[in-house]
Design a protein around this motif. Structure first.
Motif, mmCIF file in Angstrom:
data_model
loop_
_atom_site.group_PDB
_atom_site.id
_atom_site.type_symbol
_atom_site.label_atom_id
_atom_site.label_comp_id
_atom_site.label_asym_id
_atom_site.label_seq_id
_atom_site.Cartn_x
_atom_site.Cartn_y
_atom_site.Cartn_z
ATOM 1 N N MET A 71 0.823 -1.169 0.000
ATOM 2 C CA MET A 71 0.000 0.000 0.000
ATOM 3 C C MET A 71 0.871 1.238 0.000
ATOM 4 S SD MET A 71 -3.248 -0.703 2.407
ATOM 5 C CE MET A 71 -3.024 -2.314 3.112
ATOM 6 N N THR B 55 -0.496 10.027 0.225
ATOM 7 C CA THR B 55 -1.642 10.355 -0.603
ATOM 8 C C THR B 55 -1.432 11.747 -1.158
ATOM 9 O OG1 THR B 55 -3.069 9.028 0.805
ATOM 10 C CG2 THR B 55 -4.153 10.631 -0.606
ATOM 11 N N ASP C 57 -16.326 6.538 3.058
ATOM 12 C CA ASP C 57 -14.868 6.534 3.185
ATOM 13 C C ASP C 57 -14.308 5.308 2.492
ATOM 14 O OD1 ASP C 57 -14.932 8.854 4.623
ATOM 15 O OD2 ASP C 57 -14.577 7.912 6.568
ATOM 16 N N ARG C 58 -13.146 5.470 1.874
ATOM 17 C CA ARG C 58 -12.533 4.382 1.124
ATOM 18 C C ARG C 58 -11.170 4.049 1.715
ATOM 19 N NH1 ARG C 58 -15.764 3.546 -3.142
ATOM 20 N NH2 ARG C 58 -14.357 2.066 -4.083
ATOM 21 N N PHE C 59 -10.815 2.768 1.637
ATOM 22 C CA PHE C 59 -9.517 2.281 2.088
ATOM 23 C C PHE C 59 -8.800 1.665 0.899
ATOM 24 C CE2 PHE C 59 -12.199 2.301 5.785
ATOM 25 C CZ PHE C 59 -11.372 2.793 6.773
ATOM 26 N N GLU C 60 -7.486 1.806 0.867
ATOM 27 C CA GLU C 60 -6.699 1.204 -0.201
ATOM 28 C C GLU C 60 -6.363 -0.234 0.168
ATOM 29 O OE1 GLU C 60 -2.522 1.752 -2.656
ATOM 30 O OE2 GLU C 60 -2.972 3.084 -0.991
ATOM 31 N N ASP D 30 -3.997 -3.484 -1.280
ATOM 32 C CA ASP D 30 -2.964 -3.930 -2.205
ATOM 33 C C ASP D 30 -3.160 -5.423 -2.437
ATOM 34 O OD1 ASP D 30 -0.279 -3.519 -3.594
ATOM 35 O OD2 ASP D 30 0.159 -5.162 -2.200
ATOM 36 N N ALA E 277 -3.396 -1.923 -6.924
ATOM 37 C CA ALA E 277 -4.054 -1.091 -5.919
ATOM 38 C C ALA E 277 -5.553 -1.051 -6.195
ATOM 39 C CB ALA E 277 -3.483 0.320 -5.935
ATOM 40 N N TYR E 278 -6.338 -1.320 -5.172
ATOM 41 C CA TYR E 278 -7.792 -1.297 -5.252
ATOM 42 C C TYR E 278 -8.309 -0.491 -4.079
ATOM 43 C CZ TYR E 278 -6.985 -5.280 -8.323
ATOM 44 O OH TYR E 278 -6.546 -6.083 -9.338
ATOM 45 N N SER E 279 -9.579 -0.115 -4.128
ATOM 46 C CA SER E 279 -10.173 0.564 -2.972
ATOM 47 C C SER E 279 -11.483 -0.112 -2.615
ATOM 48 C CB SER E 279 -10.407 2.047 -3.269
ATOM 49 O OG SER E 279 -11.430 2.213 -4.227
ATOM 50 N N THR F 212 -15.020 0.603 0.089
ATOM 51 C CA THR F 212 -15.658 1.536 1.014
ATOM 52 C C THR F 212 -15.684 0.932 2.409
ATOM 53 O OG1 THR F 212 -17.884 0.677 0.654
ATOM 54 C CG2 THR F 212 -17.170 2.507 -0.771
ATOM 55 N N TYR F 213 -15.818 1.794 3.380
ATOM 56 C CA TYR F 213 -15.904 1.372 4.771
ATOM 57 C C TYR F 213 -17.069 0.404 4.965
ATOM 58 C CZ TYR F 213 -17.307 1.809 9.667
ATOM 59 O OH TYR F 213 -17.707 1.554 10.942
#
Length: 63
Positions: free
Chosen positions: A1, A5, A23-26, A28, A33-35, A37-38
């Motif tokens: 990751m 940013t 909210d989004r989290f990265e 790996d 790299a993908y995201s 959401t919470y």
């Protein structure tokens, strides 16, 4: 990751104690790299750990 940013290091980001459903989290995955959401992250964790079933069982036991 990534450890930054848009040129800002993680340590320089404003801390928060609340999360928004958008909210989004990265993530790996094998170098990609993908995201996520919470809300989807919580749903995936809930499903994989069986937290819903555990919470229901505890509710039945404790009342």
């Amino acid at each position: 990751m990534a450890d930054n940013t848009t040129g800002v290091t993680i340590a320089e980001l404003t801390p928060t104690t609340a999360l928004s459903s958008a909210d989004r989290f990265e993530v790996d995955r094998k170098g990609g790299a993908y995201s996520i959401t919470y809300v989807n992250l919580v749903a995936q964790i809930d499903q994989s750990l069986g937290i819903t079933e555990l919470a229901d069982a505890l509710t039945n036991i404790i009342g």
